[in-house]
Design an enzyme around this catalytic site. Structure first.
Site, PDB file in Angstrom:
ATOM      1  N   PRO A  45     -27.733  22.145  27.482  1.00 59.55           N
ATOM      2  CA  PRO A  45     -28.147  22.627  26.168  1.00 59.55           C
ATOM      3  C   PRO A  45     -27.017  22.767  25.164  1.00 59.55           C
ATOM      4  O   PRO A  45     -25.916  23.209  25.491  1.00 59.55           O
ATOM      5  CB  PRO A  45     -28.775  23.993  26.462  1.00 59.55           C
ATOM      6  CG  PRO A  45     -28.307  24.375  27.814  1.00 59.55           C
ATOM      7  CD  PRO A  45     -28.066  23.091  28.555  1.00 59.55           C
ATOM      8  N   ARG A 105     -20.771  21.571  16.460  1.00 60.71           N
ATOM      9  CA  ARG A 105     -20.857  22.890  17.085  1.00 60.71           C
ATOM     10  C   ARG A 105     -19.456  23.420  17.404  1.00 60.71           C
ATOM     11  O   ARG A 105     -18.731  22.797  18.180  1.00 60.71           O
ATOM     12  CB  ARG A 105     -21.657  22.742  18.387  1.00 60.71           C
ATOM     13  CG  ARG A 105     -21.682  23.954  19.254  1.00 60.71           C
ATOM     14  CD  ARG A 105     -22.167  23.622  20.657  1.00 60.71           C
ATOM     15  NE  ARG A 105     -22.259  24.833  21.439  1.00 60.71           N
ATOM     16  CZ  ARG A 105     -22.292  24.873  22.753  1.00 60.71           C
ATOM     17  NH1 ARG A 105     -22.256  23.739  23.439  1.00 60.71           N
ATOM     18  NH2 ARG A 105     -22.370  26.009  23.391  1.00 60.71           N
ATOM     19  N   TYR A 150     -14.973  22.950  20.913  1.00 60.01           N
ATOM     20  CA  TYR A 150     -15.477  21.736  21.579  1.00 60.01           C
ATOM     21  C   TYR A 150     -14.989  20.427  20.940  1.00 60.01           C
ATOM     22  O   TYR A 150     -15.335  19.359  21.428  1.00 60.01           O
ATOM     23  CB  TYR A 150     -17.011  21.764  21.600  1.00 60.01           C
ATOM     24  CG  TYR A 150     -17.556  22.970  22.353  1.00 60.01           C
ATOM     25  CD1 TYR A 150     -17.348  23.106  23.729  1.00 60.01           C
ATOM     26  CD2 TYR A 150     -18.248  23.987  21.692  1.00 60.01           C
ATOM     27  CE1 TYR A 150     -17.814  24.214  24.418  1.00 60.01           C
ATOM     28  CE2 TYR A 150     -18.725  25.100  22.375  1.00 60.01           C
ATOM     29  CZ  TYR A 150     -18.509  25.209  23.735  1.00 60.01           C
ATOM     30  OH  TYR A 150     -18.973  26.301  24.417  1.00 60.01           O
ATOM     31  N   HIS A 185     -24.009  29.322  34.122  1.00 61.10           N
ATOM     32  CA  HIS A 185     -23.742  30.719  34.447  1.00 61.10           C
ATOM     33  C   HIS A 185     -24.924  31.433  35.106  1.00 61.10           C
ATOM     34  O   HIS A 185     -24.765  32.536  35.591  1.00 61.10           O
ATOM     35  CB  HIS A 185     -23.273  31.442  33.172  1.00 61.10           C
ATOM     36  CG  HIS A 185     -22.223  30.664  32.421  1.00 61.10           C
ATOM     37  ND1 HIS A 185     -21.013  30.309  32.981  1.00 61.10           N
ATOM     38  CD2 HIS A 185     -22.233  30.084  31.182  1.00 61.10           C
ATOM     39  CE1 HIS A 185     -20.302  29.597  32.104  1.00 61.10           C
ATOM     40  NE2 HIS A 185     -21.034  29.435  31.015  1.00 61.10           N
ATOM     41  N   ASP A 243     -30.049  24.413  42.984  1.00 61.01           N
ATOM     42  CA  ASP A 243     -30.910  23.961  44.086  1.00 61.01           C
ATOM     43  C   ASP A 243     -31.262  22.481  43.945  1.00 61.01           C
ATOM     44  O   ASP A 243     -31.344  21.761  44.947  1.00 61.01           O
ATOM     45  CB  ASP A 243     -32.194  24.793  44.141  1.00 61.01           C
ATOM     46  CG  ASP A 243     -31.957  26.195  44.715  1.00 61.01           C
ATOM     47  OD1 ASP A 243     -30.854  26.447  45.242  1.00 61.01           O
ATOM     48  OD2 ASP A 243     -32.871  27.034  44.616  1.00 61.01           O
ATOM     49  N   SER A 248     -14.474  23.074  27.457  1.00 62.54           N
ATOM     50  CA  SER A 248     -13.555  24.198  27.219  1.00 62.54           C
ATOM     51  C   SER A 248     -13.107  24.797  28.551  1.00 62.54           C
ATOM     52  O   SER A 248     -13.721  24.544  29.594  1.00 62.54           O
ATOM     53  CB  SER A 248     -14.261  25.268  26.380  1.00 62.54           C
ATOM     54  OG  SER A 248     -15.310  25.859  27.125  1.00 62.54           O
ATOM     55  N   ARG A 262     -18.642  33.695  31.075  1.00 62.44           N
ATOM     56  CA  ARG A 262     -18.456  32.255  31.314  1.00 62.44           C
ATOM     57  C   ARG A 262     -17.581  31.969  32.538  1.00 62.44           C
ATOM     58  O   ARG A 262     -17.449  30.832  32.970  1.00 62.44           O
ATOM     59  CB  ARG A 262     -17.815  31.589  30.090  1.00 62.44           C
ATOM     60  CG  ARG A 262     -18.670  31.637  28.859  1.00 62.44           C
ATOM     61  CD  ARG A 262     -18.065  30.804  27.747  1.00 62.44           C
ATOM     62  NE  ARG A 262     -18.549  31.229  26.449  1.00 62.44           N
ATOM     63  CZ  ARG A 262     -19.689  30.809  25.894  1.00 62.44           C
ATOM     64  NH1 ARG A 262     -20.449  29.934  26.503  1.00 62.44           N
ATOM     65  NH2 ARG A 262     -20.077  31.262  24.711  1.00 62.44           N
TER      66      ARG A 262
HETATM   67  C1  DQA Z   1     -19.475  24.542  28.165  1.00 63.75           C
HETATM   68  C2  DQA Z   1     -19.075  25.993  28.439  1.00 63.75           C
HETATM   69  C3  DQA Z   1     -20.299  26.893  28.535  1.00 63.75           C
HETATM   70  O1  DQA Z   1     -19.926  28.234  28.777  1.00 63.75           O
HETATM   71  C4  DQA Z   1     -21.081  26.837  27.234  1.00 63.75           C
HETATM   72  O2  DQA Z   1     -22.261  27.597  27.336  1.00 63.75           O
HETATM   73  C5  DQA Z   1     -21.370  25.453  26.775  1.00 63.75           C
HETATM   74  C6  DQA Z   1     -20.353  24.408  26.942  1.00 63.75           C
HETATM   75  C7  DQA Z   1     -18.247  23.624  27.974  1.00 63.75           C
HETATM   76  O3  DQA Z   1     -18.422  22.417  28.036  1.00 63.75           O
HETATM   77  O4  DQA Z   1     -17.136  24.101  27.720  1.00 63.75           O
HETATM   78  O5  DQA Z   1     -22.402  25.192  26.179  1.00 63.75           O
HETATM   79  O6  DQA Z   1     -20.176  24.054  29.305  1.00 63.75           O
END
Ligand code: DQA
Length: 153
Positions: free
Chosen positions: A17, A25, A30, A87, A94, A109, A118
């Protein structure tokens, strides 16, 4: 004559998502490059390695699970950035273990340097490993790993 083409096992690349918004974003977190650019880069690397890739992005947990159920068992590997589902989605965890697919969890990130919630992944335990904080390069490293022979370290 009947078409005898056989589908070659592919590496699956799943983005969860909000990753459809890459580029706009939180660019400080990112980066400024888009999902389309990421997929182009991975596609180029895959062609160089002589493997097929199948991309999917969804904001929906169920759609990701359906895709892993359908494509996972025959795949060469799975690169997954489950985004926020990382998370808390036991259901995606599963699905990966049920499919028996070699998987690598990737984050753009460094999730361990960010908010406390996170730091924990419920997915990493069913993956060969987790790569985070390396931006788009993390996906390329995961691709190279999955193209090595299973069991190679
Ligand atoms: C993410 C890190 C996650 O905590 C966050 O909810 C994202 C992107 C990342 O690519 O750094 O949507 O997966």
């Amino acid at each position: 004559m009947k078409n005898m083409e056989v589908e070659v096992p592919a590496v699956l690349v799943v983005n969860g998502p909000n990753l459809n918004l890459l580029g706009s974003r939180e660019p400080d977190v990112y980066g400024k490059r888009t999902l389309a650019e990421l997929e182009t880069e991975i596609g180029r690397a895959a062609a160089g390695l002589g493997v097929d890739v199948k991309f999917m992005q969804s904001n929906s947990e169920g759609a990701i699970i359906d895709f892993i159920q359908q494509e996972g068992p025959a795949a060469l590997g799975l690169i997954i950035n489950p985004a926020a589902f990382t998370h808390y989605s036991y259901a995606i965890r599963d699905a990966i273990s049920s499919a028996g697919v070699r998987a690598v969890e990737v984050h753009i990130s460094n999730i361990h340097g960010r908010e406390e919630f996170r730091h924990r992944s419920v997915i990493a335990g069913v993956c060969c490993g987790q790569i985070c904080g390396l931006g788009f390069s993390g996906y390329l490293a995961a691709l190279r790993f999955l193209c090595e022979k299973p069991g190679d370290k």
